[in-house]
Scaffold this active site. Structure first.
Site, mmCIF file in Angstrom:
data_model
loop_
_atom_site.group_PDB
_atom_site.id
_atom_site.type_symbol
_atom_site.label_atom_id
_atom_site.label_comp_id
_atom_site.label_asym_id
_atom_site.label_seq_id
_atom_site.Cartn_x
_atom_site.Cartn_y
_atom_site.Cartn_z
ATOM 1 N N ASP A 50 0.833 -1.199 0.000
ATOM 2 C CA ASP A 50 0.000 0.000 0.000
ATOM 3 C C ASP A 50 0.871 1.253 0.000
ATOM 4 O O ASP A 50 1.439 1.631 1.017
ATOM 5 C CB ASP A 50 -0.914 -0.017 1.231
ATOM 6 C CG ASP A 50 -1.737 1.252 1.386
ATOM 7 O OD1 ASP A 50 -1.772 2.070 0.446
ATOM 8 O OD2 ASP A 50 -2.362 1.419 2.448
ATOM 9 N N GLU A 129 30.656 11.225 5.288
ATOM 10 C CA GLU A 129 31.174 11.066 6.642
ATOM 11 C C GLU A 129 30.058 11.386 7.638
ATOM 12 O O GLU A 129 30.046 12.458 8.261
ATOM 13 C CB GLU A 129 32.368 11.997 6.871
ATOM 14 C CG GLU A 129 33.554 11.741 5.956
ATOM 15 C CD GLU A 129 34.688 12.729 6.191
ATOM 16 O OE1 GLU A 129 34.451 13.755 6.862
ATOM 17 O OE2 GLU A 129 35.788 12.484 5.708
ATOM 18 N N GLU A 131 28.220 11.769 10.929
ATOM 19 C CA GLU A 131 28.460 11.792 12.368
ATOM 20 C C GLU A 131 27.152 11.472 13.085
ATOM 21 O O GLU A 131 26.076 11.535 12.501
ATOM 22 C CB GLU A 131 28.989 13.160 12.786
ATOM 23 C CG GLU A 131 30.304 13.532 12.122
ATOM 24 C CD GLU A 131 30.648 15.005 12.240
ATOM 25 O OE1 GLU A 131 31.829 15.345 12.050
ATOM 26 O OE2 GLU A 131 29.744 15.823 12.505
ATOM 27 N N GLU A 211 34.051 12.129 18.114
ATOM 28 C CA GLU A 211 34.002 13.408 17.409
ATOM 29 C C GLU A 211 34.086 14.576 18.392
ATOM 30 O O GLU A 211 34.225 14.398 19.593
ATOM 31 C CB GLU A 211 32.755 13.505 16.538
ATOM 32 C CG GLU A 211 32.996 13.186 15.064
ATOM 33 C CD GLU A 211 33.932 14.183 14.375
ATOM 34 O OE1 GLU A 211 34.224 15.258 14.951
ATOM 35 O OE2 GLU A 211 34.403 13.874 13.270
ATOM 36 N N GLU A 219 31.971 9.036 15.011
ATOM 37 C CA GLU A 219 31.973 8.812 13.565
ATOM 38 C C GLU A 219 32.652 7.484 13.259
ATOM 39 O O GLU A 219 33.642 7.112 13.898
ATOM 40 C CB GLU A 219 32.713 9.943 12.836
ATOM 41 C CG GLU A 219 32.707 9.794 11.322
ATOM 42 C CD GLU A 219 33.504 10.875 10.619
ATOM 43 O OE1 GLU A 219 34.142 10.562 9.590
ATOM 44 O OE2 GLU A 219 33.503 12.027 11.096
ATOM 45 N N HIS A 268 29.964 15.419 5.800
ATOM 46 C CA HIS A 268 30.805 15.887 4.704
ATOM 47 C C HIS A 268 30.821 14.820 3.608
ATOM 48 O O HIS A 268 30.927 13.620 3.904
ATOM 49 C CB HIS A 268 32.227 16.141 5.193
ATOM 50 C CG HIS A 268 32.292 17.018 6.410
ATOM 51 N ND1 HIS A 268 33.233 16.865 7.407
ATOM 52 C CD2 HIS A 268 31.506 18.050 6.804
ATOM 53 C CE1 HIS A 268 33.044 17.761 8.349
ATOM 54 N NE2 HIS A 268 31.989 18.499 8.009
ATOM 55 N N ARG A 338 38.997 23.958 6.409
ATOM 56 C CA ARG A 338 37.727 23.335 6.771
ATOM 57 C C ARG A 338 36.611 24.350 7.031
ATOM 58 O O ARG A 338 35.489 23.961 7.325
ATOM 59 C CB ARG A 338 37.923 22.437 7.994
ATOM 60 C CG ARG A 338 38.570 21.102 7.649
ATOM 61 C CD ARG A 338 38.867 20.271 8.897
ATOM 62 N NE ARG A 338 39.119 18.884 8.562
ATOM 63 C CZ ARG A 338 40.254 18.402 8.102
ATOM 64 N NH1 ARG A 338 41.273 19.240 7.898
ATOM 65 N NH2 ARG A 338 40.400 17.123 7.832
ATOM 66 N N GLU A 357 35.403 17.808 -1.371
ATOM 67 C CA GLU A 357 34.606 17.500 -0.187
ATOM 68 C C GLU A 357 33.587 18.618 0.009
ATOM 69 O O GLU A 357 33.962 19.767 0.257
ATOM 70 C CB GLU A 357 35.501 17.380 1.050
ATOM 71 C CG GLU A 357 34.744 17.104 2.335
ATOM 72 C CD GLU A 357 35.617 17.283 3.570
ATOM 73 O OE1 GLU A 357 35.338 16.632 4.588
ATOM 74 O OE2 GLU A 357 36.574 18.086 3.515
ATOM 75 N N ARG A 359 30.949 20.195 2.322
ATOM 76 C CA ARG A 359 30.906 20.099 3.774
ATOM 77 C C ARG A 359 29.577 20.509 4.411
ATOM 78 O O ARG A 359 29.391 20.333 5.605
ATOM 79 C CB ARG A 359 32.043 20.939 4.381
ATOM 80 C CG ARG A 359 33.418 20.368 4.057
ATOM 81 C CD ARG A 359 34.548 21.209 4.621
ATOM 82 N NE ARG A 359 34.521 21.323 6.072
ATOM 83 C CZ ARG A 359 34.991 20.401 6.919
ATOM 84 N NH1 ARG A 359 35.482 19.266 6.453
ATOM 85 N NH2 ARG A 359 34.938 20.607 8.215
#
Length: 469
Positions: A50, A129, A131, A211, A219, A268, A338, A357, A359
């Site tokens: 359904d 990645e 977390e 972390e 992580e 990330h 970062r 990457e 982020r």
């Protein structure tokens, strides 16, 4: 092959078969059938259910749907008492036998097919990645006369003065949870259990660690995979983390910002495109990137606010996307830095390791949709040679207000992100990967069921601010 999946069930003496699929919003659904019901025909004809009872899917007058399991996803479910073969399915219309447009896994498959149709590359690799927090207690309730949440962790910095008969201390201070050894890191054995079970279902794990935040932020890092395979792995990742935590009498959450005044939970996403076994993102431009990679970044940055609606799809996501907690709200790119929303990792000089990457995503997202949307934005950048501008190698959070005024920012609320998606989604429609119905359905669901609800709900902080007004 279907016969291999059927044989795997027999070899494992499985008594049940669990069929898993993704709802529109991003939660795994499932039902189980006795192993005697599993035949090769099931992989052609599918199994009915359904669709009107699945969030964001069919109306009740057109509710019949089919799930057709993918035999290549067969593994043994590690958490069911009865020996159980697990299969991930795709959703189809029972009348036309066409892939259902709102099935996130079908969208991801179309994204992979579109990449190949462009001739740009033949595989897109993603390395998220995610977390998460592991708590020892979580309570929440909302009603006409009350509204609260209460969470707790034996690791929480706010419990240094709690009566624990005895309290042994060693609780990570706020924003100091990154990489401490035991006894400050009390969750190492639990993460090891997660790693072992992830390996059992075929996930390549590279490392695990505590972390940054207090109160049990963790992580488990996994190896990159192709888009659909990685989205499958992300669902197994969440499933394993939550169930291992529950086995230990704890609870795990991928909510982006559960802890006030400490780092939130991000996801990330490392990504690259390859063709004929060769990496296309390696070159002699900035950060060792190619023009192709820079154009890909240009597409990500151009469409970032629309991507927020899919990659940061909760109202809570925007409690994380604020300055001061490593959240990359400023839309710029940089090597190593970062604080940029797009980073070029510099761990290895190998061309095979060259990737970008992104982020700003967080793990409240639907991985099938988020990976697909980022790929489509990046491909739009490549196809239109979108210049990402100059890199920013300074600490963004240390810039003056005048310098910051020239850097665009991510969306500041889910409503802003959804409005951006409404205005900017043509790039998602190429190759019929996303459809107008999917985009409209996503915006409508999120606005009606989340944005509007939270907008009209008082929160505890407002009482502290305004009760005496």
């Amino acid at each position: 092959m279907p016969k291999n999946a059927v044989q795997m069930a027999k070899d494992a003496n499985a008594t049940m078969v669990d069929i898993k699929f993704m709802d529109f919003v991003g939660i795994w659904q499932h039902f189980a059938i006795p192993v005697a019901e599993l035949s090769e025909d099931v992989f052609e004809e599918g199994l009915g259910f359904d669709g009107s009872s699945i969030r964001g899917w069919q109306p009740i007058h057109a509710s019949d749907m089919l799930v057709i399991p993918d035999p290549t996803t067969a593994v043994l479910d590690p958490f069911v008492e009865e020996p159980t073969l697990s299969l991930i399915g795709n959703i189809f219309d029972p009348l036309t036998k066409e892939a259902y447009s709102r099935d996130p896994r079908n969208i991801a498959k179309k994204a992979e097919a579109y990449l190949q149709s462009t001739g740009i590359g033949d595989v897109a690799y993603f390395g998220p990645e995610p977390e998460f927090f592991i708590f020892d207690d979580i309570r929440y309730s909302q009603g006409p006369g009350h509204g609260f949440y209460y969470l707790d962790s034996d690791e929480a910095a706010w419990n240094t003065g709690r009566e624990e008969n005895p309290n042994l201390g060693y609780k990570p201070r706020h924003k100091e949870g990154y990489f401490p050894v035991a006894p400050t890191d009390s969750l190492n054995d639990l993460r090891n259990d997660m790693v072992k079970v992830m390996q059992q279902v075929g996930i390549h794990v590279e490392r695990q660690h505590h972390e940054v935040a207090t109160a049990g932020q963790c992580e488990v890092a996994t190896r990159f995979e192709s888009l659909v395979k990685q989205a499958d792995n992300l669902m197994w990742y969440k499933y394993i983390v939550k169930n291992i935590a529950r086995w230990a009498g704890k609870t795990a959450t991928f909510m982006p910002k559960p802890v006030y005044n400490d780092n939130g939970t991000g996801m990330h996403c490392h990504q690259s495109i390859w063709k004929d076994g060769k990496p296309l993102f390696a070159g002699d431009k900035y950060g060792g990137l190619s023009d192709t990679a820079l154009y890909y970044i240009g597409g990500i940055l151009k469409h970032a606010k629309a991507l927020n609606a899919i990659c940061n799809p909760s109202t809570n996501s925007y409690k994380r996307l604020v300055p001061g907690f490593e959240a990359p709200i400023n839309l710029a790119y940089s090597s190593r830095n970062r604080s940029a929303s797009v980073r070029i990792p510099m761990y290895s000089p190998s061309p095979k390791a060259k990737r970008i990457e992104v982020r700003f995503p967080d793990p409240s997202c639907n991985g099938y949709l988020a990976f697909s949307a980022m790929l489509m934005a990046g491909l739009d950048g490549i196809e239109n040679k979108i210049d990402p501008g100059d890199p920013l190698d300074k600490n963004i959070y240390g810039l003056s207000p005048e310098e910051l005024s020239n850097i665009p920012s991510a969306a500041t609320s889910l409503e802003e992100a959804l409005n951006a998606l409404r205005d900017d989604h043509e790039f998602l429609l190429k190759g019929d990967v996303f459809t107008e119905d999917v985009v409209e359905g996503w915006i409508e669901y999120k606005m009606d069921n989340e944005v509007s609800l939270v907008r009209r709900t008082p929160c505890p902080q407002e009482f502290a601010l305004y009760f005496d007004c």
